[in-house]
Design a protein around this motif. Structure first.
Motif, PDB file in Angstrom:
ATOM      1  N   ARG A 146      14.051 -11.245  46.038  1.00  0.00           N
ATOM      2  CA  ARG A 146      13.934  -9.975  47.130  1.00  0.00           C
ATOM      3  C   ARG A 146      14.260  -8.910  46.353  1.00  0.00           C
ATOM      4  O   ARG A 146      13.868  -7.852  46.953  1.00  0.00           O
ATOM      5  CB  ARG A 146      14.838 -10.336  48.230  1.00  0.00           C
ATOM      6  N   TYR A 147      14.849  -8.692  45.066  1.00  0.00           N
ATOM      7  CA  TYR A 147      15.280  -7.774  44.535  1.00  0.00           C
ATOM      8  C   TYR A 147      14.369  -7.369  43.415  1.00  0.00           C
ATOM      9  O   TYR A 147      14.320  -6.508  42.599  1.00  0.00           O
ATOM     10  CB  TYR A 147      16.697  -7.911  43.856  1.00  0.00           C
ATOM     11  N   TRP A 148      13.076  -7.704  43.658  1.00  0.00           N
ATOM     12  CA  TRP A 148      12.189  -7.679  42.551  1.00  0.00           C
ATOM     13  C   TRP A 148      12.052  -6.163  41.988  1.00  0.00           C
ATOM     14  O   TRP A 148      11.792  -5.762  40.887  1.00  0.00           O
ATOM     15  CB  TRP A 148      10.797  -8.408  42.775  1.00  0.00           C
ATOM     16  N   TYR A 149      11.811  -5.364  43.022  1.00  0.00           N
ATOM     17  CA  TYR A 149      11.604  -4.048  42.932  1.00  0.00           C
ATOM     18  C   TYR A 149      12.700  -3.235  42.021  1.00  0.00           C
ATOM     19  O   TYR A 149      12.629  -2.459  41.240  1.00  0.00           O
ATOM     20  CB  TYR A 149      11.578  -2.962  44.201  1.00  0.00           C
ATOM     21  N   GLN A 150      13.932  -3.844  42.189  1.00  0.00           N
ATOM     22  CA  GLN A 150      15.081  -3.056  41.518  1.00  0.00           C
ATOM     23  C   GLN A 150      15.000  -3.657  39.959  1.00  0.00           C
ATOM     24  O   GLN A 150      14.823  -2.814  39.152  1.00  0.00           O
ATOM     25  CB  GLN A 150      16.515  -3.489  42.122  1.00  0.00           C
ATOM     26  N   TYR A 151      14.799  -4.821  39.773  1.00  0.00           N
ATOM     27  CA  TYR A 151      14.521  -5.313  38.368  1.00  0.00           C
ATOM     28  C   TYR A 151      13.284  -4.666  37.523  1.00  0.00           C
ATOM     29  O   TYR A 151      13.283  -4.572  36.592  1.00  0.00           O
ATOM     30  CB  TYR A 151      14.707  -6.748  38.300  1.00  0.00           C
ATOM     31  N   GLU A 168       1.793   2.898  46.943  1.00  0.00           N
ATOM     32  CA  GLU A 168       1.401   1.271  47.184  1.00  0.00           C
ATOM     33  C   GLU A 168       2.667   0.689  47.285  1.00  0.00           C
ATOM     34  O   GLU A 168       2.855  -0.268  47.940  1.00  0.00           O
ATOM     35  CB  GLU A 168       0.491   0.754  45.919  1.00  0.00           C
ATOM     36  N   ILE A 169       3.643   0.974  46.086  1.00  0.00           N
ATOM     37  CA  ILE A 169       4.997   0.277  46.272  1.00  0.00           C
ATOM     38  C   ILE A 169       5.849   0.442  47.475  1.00  0.00           C
ATOM     39  O   ILE A 169       6.235  -0.429  48.008  1.00  0.00           O
ATOM     40  CB  ILE A 169       5.752   0.603  45.032  1.00  0.00           C
ATOM     41  N   ALA A 170       5.783   1.650  47.848  1.00  0.00           N
ATOM     42  CA  ALA A 170       6.455   2.081  48.934  1.00  0.00           C
ATOM     43  C   ALA A 170       6.007   1.205  50.278  1.00  0.00           C
ATOM     44  O   ALA A 170       6.414   0.617  51.249  1.00  0.00           O
ATOM     45  CB  ALA A 170       6.435   3.402  49.360  1.00  0.00           C
ATOM     46  N   GLN A 171       4.757   1.161  50.581  1.00  0.00           N
ATOM     47  CA  GLN A 171       4.243   0.355  51.569  1.00  0.00           C
ATOM     48  C   GLN A 171       4.372  -1.237  51.579  1.00  0.00           C
ATOM     49  O   GLN A 171       4.583  -1.910  52.411  1.00  0.00           O
ATOM     50  CB  GLN A 171       2.787   0.688  51.699  1.00  0.00           C
ATOM     51  N   THR A 172       4.451  -1.650  50.345  1.00  0.00           N
ATOM     52  CA  THR A 172       4.649  -2.914  50.245  1.00  0.00           C
ATOM     53  C   THR A 172       6.079  -3.335  50.533  1.00  0.00           C
ATOM     54  O   THR A 172       6.476  -4.119  51.266  1.00  0.00           O
ATOM     55  CB  THR A 172       4.457  -3.629  48.607  1.00  0.00           C
ATOM     56  N   LEU A 173       6.971  -2.312  50.299  1.00  0.00           N
ATOM     57  CA  LEU A 173       8.527  -2.432  50.511  1.00  0.00           C
ATOM     58  C   LEU A 173       8.691  -2.387  52.220  1.00  0.00           C
ATOM     59  O   LEU A 173       9.278  -3.161  52.747  1.00  0.00           O
ATOM     60  CB  LEU A 173       9.365  -1.541  49.726  1.00  0.00           C
ATOM     61  N   TRP A 174       7.883  -1.404  52.662  1.00  0.00           N
ATOM     62  CA  TRP A 174       7.926  -1.255  54.266  1.00  0.00           C
ATOM     63  C   TRP A 174       7.694  -2.818  54.707  1.00  0.00           C
ATOM     64  O   TRP A 174       8.414  -2.908  55.874  1.00  0.00           O
ATOM     65  CB  TRP A 174       7.066  -0.106  54.741  1.00  0.00           C
ATOM     66  N   THR A 175       6.490  -3.101  54.260  1.00  0.00           N
ATOM     67  CA  THR A 175       5.958  -4.348  55.003  1.00  0.00           C
ATOM     68  C   THR A 175       6.998  -5.597  54.677  1.00  0.00           C
ATOM     69  O   THR A 175       7.303  -6.190  55.872  1.00  0.00           O
ATOM     70  CB  THR A 175       4.465  -4.849  54.279  1.00  0.00           C
ATOM     71  N   ASP A 176       7.427  -5.863  53.430  1.00  0.00           N
ATOM     72  CA  ASP A 176       8.336  -6.861  53.398  1.00  0.00           C
ATOM     73  C   ASP A 176       9.823  -6.662  53.898  1.00  0.00           C
ATOM     74  O   ASP A 176      10.316  -7.753  54.496  1.00  0.00           O
ATOM     75  CB  ASP A 176       8.487  -6.825  51.792  1.00  0.00           C
ATOM     76  N   TRP A 177      10.355  -5.470  54.223  1.00  0.00           N
ATOM     77  CA  TRP A 177      11.735  -5.446  54.564  1.00  0.00           C
ATOM     78  C   TRP A 177      11.747  -5.355  56.192  1.00  0.00           C
ATOM     79  O   TRP A 177      12.889  -5.629  56.638  1.00  0.00           O
ATOM     80  CB  TRP A 177      12.303  -3.899  54.009  1.00  0.00           C
ATOM     81  N   SER A 178      10.644  -4.978  56.750  1.00  0.00           N
ATOM     82  CA  SER A 178      10.635  -5.106  58.225  1.00  0.00           C
ATOM     83  C   SER A 178       9.411  -5.677  58.624  1.00  0.00           C
ATOM     84  O   SER A 178       8.328  -5.442  59.212  1.00  0.00           O
ATOM     85  CB  SER A 178      10.358  -3.542  58.786  1.00  0.00           C
ATOM     86  N   PRO A 179       9.427  -7.090  58.556  1.00  0.00           N
ATOM     87  CA  PRO A 179       8.371  -7.928  58.875  1.00  0.00           C
ATOM     88  C   PRO A 179       7.984  -8.026  60.233  1.00  0.00           C
ATOM     89  O   PRO A 179       6.675  -8.325  60.763  1.00  0.00           O
ATOM     90  CB  PRO A 179       8.819  -9.272  58.590  1.00  0.00           C
ATOM     91  N   THR A 180       8.587  -7.571  61.185  1.00  0.00           N
ATOM     92  CA  THR A 180       8.154  -7.403  62.572  1.00  0.00           C
ATOM     93  C   THR A 180       7.895  -5.945  62.996  1.00  0.00           C
ATOM     94  O   THR A 180       7.420  -5.766  64.380  1.00  0.00           O
ATOM     95  CB  THR A 180       9.497  -7.779  63.529  1.00  0.00           C
ATOM     96  N   THR A 244      18.647  -7.558  62.694  1.00  0.00           N
ATOM     97  CA  THR A 244      18.387  -8.980  62.605  1.00  0.00           C
ATOM     98  C   THR A 244      17.081  -9.388  61.828  1.00  0.00           C
ATOM     99  O   THR A 244      16.977 -10.478  61.279  1.00  0.00           O
ATOM    100  CB  THR A 244      18.385  -9.465  63.800  1.00  0.00           C
ATOM    101  N   GLU A 245      16.085  -8.334  61.348  1.00  0.00           N
ATOM    102  CA  GLU A 245      14.910  -8.626  61.055  1.00  0.00           C
ATOM    103  C   GLU A 245      14.738  -8.115  59.697  1.00  0.00           C
ATOM    104  O   GLU A 245      13.817  -8.112  58.942  1.00  0.00           O
ATOM    105  CB  GLU A 245      13.776  -8.226  62.003  1.00  0.00           C
ATOM    106  N   ASP A 246      15.932  -7.424  59.240  1.00  0.00           N
ATOM    107  CA  ASP A 246      15.741  -6.925  57.741  1.00  0.00           C
ATOM    108  C   ASP A 246      16.020  -7.921  56.816  1.00  0.00           C
ATOM    109  O   ASP A 246      17.018  -8.783  56.670  1.00  0.00           O
ATOM    110  CB  ASP A 246      16.980  -5.948  57.738  1.00  0.00           C
ATOM    111  N   THR A 247      15.300  -8.076  55.867  1.00  0.00           N
ATOM    112  CA  THR A 247      14.885  -9.099  54.901  1.00  0.00           C
ATOM    113  C   THR A 247      15.821  -8.805  53.548  1.00  0.00           C
ATOM    114  O   THR A 247      15.590  -9.815  52.736  1.00  0.00           O
ATOM    115  CB  THR A 247      13.504  -9.326  54.423  1.00  0.00           C
ATOM    116  N   VAL A 248      16.386  -7.573  53.475  1.00  0.00           N
ATOM    117  CA  VAL A 248      16.781  -7.095  52.130  1.00  0.00           C
ATOM    118  C   VAL A 248      18.301  -6.786  52.349  1.00  0.00           C
ATOM    119  O   VAL A 248      19.244  -6.804  51.420  1.00  0.00           O
ATOM    120  CB  VAL A 248      16.150  -6.257  51.572  1.00  0.00           C
ATOM    121  N   ALA A 249      18.598  -6.009  53.364  1.00  0.00           N
ATOM    122  CA  ALA A 249      20.049  -5.309  53.602  1.00  0.00           C
ATOM    123  C   ALA A 249      21.093  -6.398  53.199  1.00  0.00           C
ATOM    124  O   ALA A 249      22.358  -5.878  52.904  1.00  0.00           O
ATOM    125  CB  ALA A 249      19.919  -4.426  54.809  1.00  0.00           C
ATOM    126  N   GLY A 250      20.906  -7.381  53.677  1.00  0.00           N
ATOM    127  CA  GLY A 250      21.929  -8.460  53.849  1.00  0.00           C
ATOM    128  C   GLY A 250      22.483  -8.812  52.621  1.00  0.00           C
ATOM    129  O   GLY A 250      23.528  -9.544  52.436  1.00  0.00           O
TER     130      GLY A 250
END
Length: 299
Positions: A146-151, A168-180, A244-250
């Motif tokens: 899930r840290y692909w963008y950092q690496y 495009e990268i920002a929109q991808t991260l918005w979608t991945d990190w907030s799937p709901t 509860t729906e954040d895919t990266v902050a944890g």
């Protein structure tokens, strides 16, 4: 919007409400901007608060005063930016609230300069980075991916990619990190211009390299970074929001809230992804209002 000279920056600031009211500073993350707080700011302004929403370094209209200043994205730099802004605007011990980079700045200021703030609202808990621990302790592979963008940003190819595909990268991260979160094209388009800041790429790349020991920090912040390396406790009244729906902050927050906060007012689980103020503005505003009422009652 106004520009405020604060430390090494001319900070773009949006302000809502009554300038004589109790101050609140709302801080956005990466890759977002002040649009995260449009509804929250209005809700708080309606209660009489003085609401200050700055653009972080590298975003929107915020600019460095000097060309020679290192375009650092390290946590100590973000902390000084917030502390300098509070002083420059003569804000009287504001509540500081934020998520992601903005939450990290708020946590760092609350930890190091508790006399400058009256309370903290932080998404995902204690966000002060343990850089030594991050370098030494990899996460399990299903989390590391899930840290692909950092690496990605650790390489020069990643720097070039961010420069070419900011939105495009920002929109991808918005979608991945907030799937709901079903944000619309117009919501994203309102924020995307902030990524055209001339320092956006340099600040972001430095942030994600510094936190893994891959880039030196700005020497002017060395003492502050040393203090943050000790993982100082936060002693001001604090409300935490756990999405509860954040895919990266944890991956980067600490689940052991009691180890870091000595005056924990409340911990609230919220059905949101990485950007709770924009996803659930009423919930975020209520957390700030609750804390403000508690702070006022104590004073």
């Amino acid at each position: 919007m106004e520009l405020v000279r604060a430390g090494v920056l001319d900070v773009g600031v949006e302000r809502y409400g009554d300038p004589s009211g109790p101050p609140v500073v709302l801080l956005h993350g990466f890759p977002y901007d002040t649009r995260s707080y449009d509804d929250v700011a209005r809700l708080l302004a309606d209660t009489g608060a003085d609401v200050v929403v700055p653009y972080l370094r590298g975003f929107g209209p915020t600019r460095f005063v000097e060309d020679t200043t290192l375009r650092s994205g390290e946590q100590a730099a973000l902390a000084h930016d917030l502390h300098d802004l509070i002083g420059a605007m003569a804000l009287d011990r504001p509540i500081v609230a934020g998520y992601d980079w903005g939450g990290r700045a708020a946590c760092a200021v609350a930890a190091l300069w508790p006399e400058s703030v009256s309370g903290l609202v932080s998404v995902s808990g204690y966000l002060v980075q343990d850089i030594e621990g991050a370098v030494a302790t990899p996460a399990p592979p299903h989390l590391e991916k899930r840290y692909w963008y950092q690496y990605y940003l650790h390489s020069e190819r990643g720097r070039a990619g961010l420069a070419a595909y900011r939105a495009e990268i920002a929109q991808t991260l918005w979608t991945d990190w907030s799937p709901t979160w079903r944000f619309g094209d117009s919501e994203f388009a309102a924020t995307a211009p902030s990524f055209e800041n001339p320092d956006f790429v340099d600040v972001a790349v430095h942030s994600y390299r510094h936190r893994y020991g891959l880039a030196p920090g700005d020497p002017r912040y060395a003492a502050t970074q040393d203090a943050l390396a000790g993982q100082p406790s936060i002693t001001v009244p604090t409300v935490l929001l756990d999405p509860t729906e954040d895919t990266v902050a944890g991956l980067y927050s600490s689940p052991d809230h009691g180890a870091h906060f000595t005056d924990l007012v409340d911990v609230r689980a919220v059905d949101a992804g990485h950007n709770p103020p924009q996803e659930l503005p009423g919930v975020f505003a209520d957390a700030v209002r609750t804390l403000a009422e508690i702070v006022a009652a104590r004073n």
